[in-house]
Design an enzyme around this catalytic site. Structure first.
Site, PDB file in Angstrom:
ATOM      1  N   GLU A 275       0.815  -1.218   0.000  1.00  0.00           N
ATOM      2  CA  GLU A 275       0.000   0.000   0.000  1.00  0.00           C
ATOM      3  C   GLU A 275       0.848   1.267   0.000  1.00  0.00           C
ATOM      4  O   GLU A 275       0.449   2.282  -0.581  1.00  0.00           O
ATOM      5  CB  GLU A 275      -0.944  -0.008   1.205  1.00  0.00           C
ATOM      6  CG  GLU A 275      -2.040  -1.051   1.141  1.00  0.00           C
ATOM      7  CD  GLU A 275      -1.650  -2.390   1.744  1.00  0.00           C
ATOM      8  OE1 GLU A 275      -2.502  -3.288   1.839  1.00  0.00           O
ATOM      9  OE2 GLU A 275      -0.453  -2.534   2.123  1.00  0.00           O
TER      10      GLU A 275
ATOM     11  N   LYS B  69     -17.896  -0.797   5.401  1.00  0.00           N
ATOM     12  CA  LYS B  69     -18.347  -1.812   4.448  1.00  0.00           C
ATOM     13  C   LYS B  69     -19.849  -1.769   4.228  1.00  0.00           C
ATOM     14  O   LYS B  69     -20.338  -2.000   3.109  1.00  0.00           O
ATOM     15  CB  LYS B  69     -17.915  -3.205   4.918  1.00  0.00           C
ATOM     16  CG  LYS B  69     -17.987  -4.274   3.841  1.00  0.00           C
ATOM     17  CD  LYS B  69     -17.265  -5.537   4.254  1.00  0.00           C
ATOM     18  CE  LYS B  69     -17.242  -6.553   3.111  1.00  0.00           C
ATOM     19  NZ  LYS B  69     -16.506  -7.780   3.501  1.00  0.00           N
TER      20      LYS B  69
ATOM     21  N   PHE C  56     -12.300  -6.736  13.508  1.00  0.00           N
ATOM     22  CA  PHE C  56     -11.181  -7.236  12.713  1.00  0.00           C
ATOM     23  C   PHE C  56     -10.724  -6.163  11.715  1.00  0.00           C
ATOM     24  O   PHE C  56     -11.515  -5.591  10.993  1.00  0.00           O
ATOM     25  CB  PHE C  56     -11.605  -8.501  11.964  1.00  0.00           C
ATOM     26  CG  PHE C  56     -10.542  -9.061  11.061  1.00  0.00           C
ATOM     27  CD1 PHE C  56      -9.370  -9.574  11.590  1.00  0.00           C
ATOM     28  CD2 PHE C  56     -10.704  -9.059   9.685  1.00  0.00           C
ATOM     29  CE1 PHE C  56      -8.381 -10.089  10.774  1.00  0.00           C
ATOM     30  CE2 PHE C  56      -9.718  -9.565   8.851  1.00  0.00           C
ATOM     31  CZ  PHE C  56      -8.554 -10.083   9.399  1.00  0.00           C
ATOM     32  N   GLN C  57      -9.445  -5.909  11.723  1.00  0.00           N
ATOM     33  CA  GLN C  57      -8.810  -4.925  10.850  1.00  0.00           C
ATOM     34  C   GLN C  57      -9.466  -3.542  10.956  1.00  0.00           C
ATOM     35  O   GLN C  57      -9.550  -2.804   9.977  1.00  0.00           O
ATOM     36  CB  GLN C  57      -8.802  -5.408   9.395  1.00  0.00           C
ATOM     37  CG  GLN C  57      -7.862  -6.584   9.164  1.00  0.00           C
ATOM     38  CD  GLN C  57      -7.642  -6.909   7.701  1.00  0.00           C
ATOM     39  OE1 GLN C  57      -8.510  -6.682   6.866  1.00  0.00           O
ATOM     40  NE2 GLN C  57      -6.474  -7.455   7.390  1.00  0.00           N
TER      41      GLN C  57
ATOM     42  N   MET D 128      23.897   9.023   2.933  1.00  0.00           N
ATOM     43  CA  MET D 128      23.767  10.340   3.544  1.00  0.00           C
ATOM     44  C   MET D 128      23.947  10.253   5.054  1.00  0.00           C
ATOM     45  O   MET D 128      24.560  11.139   5.678  1.00  0.00           O
ATOM     46  CB  MET D 128      22.422  10.969   3.198  1.00  0.00           C
ATOM     47  CG  MET D 128      22.302  12.429   3.604  1.00  0.00           C
ATOM     48  SD  MET D 128      23.505  13.504   2.774  1.00  0.00           S
ATOM     49  CE  MET D 128      22.678  13.775   1.201  1.00  0.00           C
TER      50      MET D 128
END
Length: 628
Positions: free
Chosen positions: A100, A212, A162-163, A538
């Protein structure tokens, strides 16, 4: 909703977060230099009634109405209804990313190249939180991005489902606006508004969180054209009196400098900037996000100022008596110590975001408005030009005195390209040489993306940028791993006849190299040059300079063979180990029809200079570690 439970009762003292946040309300509106798709339309038709559709279909219909042609994302449970609706969207392509974070960076780069919002999608919980780095990057760099995230069903939100994650709460500080969608009837408008806000005024990321049940419920409300809320307002034109006073100051200046920031590029104001600078013979420096706003091959070009800017840009900015800053935040990587930044200058600051005026550097002449419009106003207000002949000559002297070169100077061919045969083949390859060689082998409109680190600075310093929207990098956030996924987004966004080149470091490349599978699957014609010094270069450079050479966790005892790794992902792999290899390998990699990765074994001792220590005086830049 502002949280993921009941709707709070607002009494006017605290605005909800399903519209523009406080920092946007007074400063963000449609920018006349953005595309027609994103402009405010006061005559926009109300939502049309149509046959019943799901909330997910309403989301996709809003994207189609906004003219979206590409979505970058990763599937998952809570966002699955939207993906199912996307199945039937004939005008929208979906690029399935490996992670993602890659989706957000690709959408960011799409927005940087096109000027239109890039769209990324992810599921709830870890899908949404994995977008956060990319959203924060877009927020820091004012890139137009719309993030659509799945969410647990509304009746489970707040119960640690969940999630489930409080995505709105997590992303509120790093978005222009975010919305927790509350119903299928409203979700289409939520998405349309998010698109308009991302594209308008000072561009930036927006987010719509999609429970959802909202995406599976039905609605008979059709899509509307994107438009910003009536409460959002940004002045287009600066105050005429303020413009006249600023114009008089510029005309009377003896040592004027224009500092072009990223807002010039975002506001599509490069033409106005170039015309103004050339008309009045004023030297132009850029910030790092402003690279490409002014052609670096022009006699007035000072190139990039700041921590790793050119010596001549920093000398000019330090000694100017009138600094015209356009679309710049005056951040610390540019200014160094604010007290020593342009100490003798009268500052004219043009910005579309009122909040940026005098935030870091005090503006003597604040001009709030669209960059191109205000530059046109200044041009109209100035009846005469400053006498800059001596000043331009002085800037030319600094350019000659502090050239951008490196330890083994390249011989020049008739075309001006570095000649590899002039370098001792028993010496390790200089990274600057590689950047110059690739620049010489590609067209002026090539899009360059980078990760973050030493390679990013070499790509700034040794590539000659002549066009806006050809430099795509992570500036404010400095997100390692940005290079490869941004090359994917840039490739999708760019014209077919434009090349896309990515300069990455081994450390940065290792963070997101899984996105090579996307480039291979989609057969995207990108060429990645990994400037491999087996270190987070760096960090190592700073450890050598400021931590007594104590190199803790900055060097790799082993790194993969990146050419072999590329082939495992389905890309073509190449390797450069000597100057003798370079010409043929660069040519072959660029001619590859599809993704190619070049593992370039560079001189591990090479560091980035010039350099201004953090918080230092830009006029006291170091040309080597001995100068620090």
């Amino acid at each position: 909703m502002t949280d993921q439970g009941a709707v709070p009762d607002f009494d006017g003292a605290e605005p909800p977060t399903d519209g523009p946040t406080d920092r946007d309300a007074a400063t963000r509106e449609t920018d006349p230099h953005t595309s027609d798709d994103s402009e405010t339309d006061d005559s926009a038709e109300p939502a049309k009634t149509t046959s019943a559709r799901s909330g997910a279909e309403a989301v996709v219909a809003s994207l189609e109405t906004a003219g979206v042609d590409t979505v970058f994302g990763v599937q998952g449970g809570a966002i699955m209804p939207v993906y199912d609706a996307l199945y039937d969207a004939e005008e929208i392509s979906h690029v399935t990313m490996a992670h993602e974070q890659g989706a957000a960076h690709a959408a960011d780069a799409y927005g940087a190249v096109t000027g239109d919002p890039g769209i990324c999608m992810a599921t709830s919980g870890p899908g949404a939180t994995n977008l956060v780095t990319g959203i924060a990057d877009a927020d820091m760099d004012s890139e137009p991005v719309v993030a659509l995230t799945g969410q647990a069903p509304s009746d489970l939100v707040g119960n640690d489902a969940f999630q489930e994650t409080d995505t709105v709460g997590v992303t509120t500080p790093i978005t222009k606006s975010n919305t927790f969608a509350s119903s299928a009837d409203e979700v289409g408008e939520d998405v349309s508004t998010a698109f308009a806000l991302a594209a308008s005024g000072r561009q930036g990321p927006t987010l719509v969180d999609l429970p959802k049940d909202v995406t599976t419920d039905e609605t008979d409300i059709g899509p509307t054209e994107p438009s910003v809320p009536d409460t959002v307002s940004v002045p287009d034109r600066a105050d005429e009196g303020a413009v006249e006073a600023a114009g008089a100051t510029i005309a009377d200046a003896e040592r004027p400098v224009i500092l072009a920031g990223g807002g010039v590029v975002k506001g599509n104001a490069s033409d106005e900037l170039r015309a103004f600078a050339k008309e009045h013979d004023i030297p132009v420096a850029t910030t790092m996000p402003g690279i490409g706003a002014f052609p670096e091959d022009h006699d007035l070009a000072l190139e990039m100022a700041g921590m790793h800017g050119t010596g001549y840009a920093n000398m000019a900015v330090t000694t100017t008596d009138c600094l015209l800053g356009v679309g710049t935040r005056f951040d610390d990587r540019l200014t160094g110590g604010v007290d020593s930044f342009a100490p003798d200058a009268t500052v004219v600051h043009v910005d579309i975001d009122r909040a940026e005026i005098s935030k870091n550097v005090e503006a003597d002449h604040p001009l709030v408005g669209d960059a191109g419009t205000v530059l046109d106003q200044l041009a109209a207000a100035m009846d005469s030009s400053p006498d800059t002949d001596e000043w331009v000559a002085q800037c030319a002297d600094w350019t000659a005195e502090y050239p951008m070169d490196y330890a083994v100077p390249a011989a020049e061919t008739d075309e001006g390209a570095p000649d590899a045969s002039s370098f001792p083949d028993d010496q390790p390859v200089k990274p600057q040489f590689v950047v110059e060689a690739v620049d010489a082998a590609t067209d002026d409109d090539t899009v360059v993306t980078t990760g973050v680190g030493q390679h990013q600075m070499w790509a700034c310093q040794y590539w000659t940028y002549t066009e806006p929207r050809t430099w795509v990098s992570s500036h404010g956030l400095g997100a390692m791993g940005y290079g490869l996924p941004s090359a994917i987004g840039a490739r999708v966004a760019a014209d077919d006849d434009q090349s896309v080149v990515c300069f990455d470091g081994d450390g940065s490349f290792l963070m997101t190299c899984q996105e090579l599978v996307v480039a291979a699957r989609e057969n995207l014609d990108i060429t990645v040059f990994v400037l491999n010094n087996e270190a987070i270069g760096m960090v190592r450079q700073w450890q050598d300079a400021f931590f007594d050479g104590r190199r803790m966790a900055s060097e790799y005892p082993w790194v993969p063979k990146f050419d072999t790794l590329a082939e495992a992902f389905g890309a073509d792999g190449f390797r450069i180990e000597s100057y003798e290899d370079a010409p043929d390998v660069i040519e072959a990699a660029l001619e590859t029809d599809g993704p190619a990765v070049v593992d370039v074994y560079i001189d591990p001792t090479e560091d980035v200079y010039p350099m201004v220590p953090s918080g230092g005086d830009n006029g006291q830049f170091a040309l080597s570690e001995d100068h620090l």
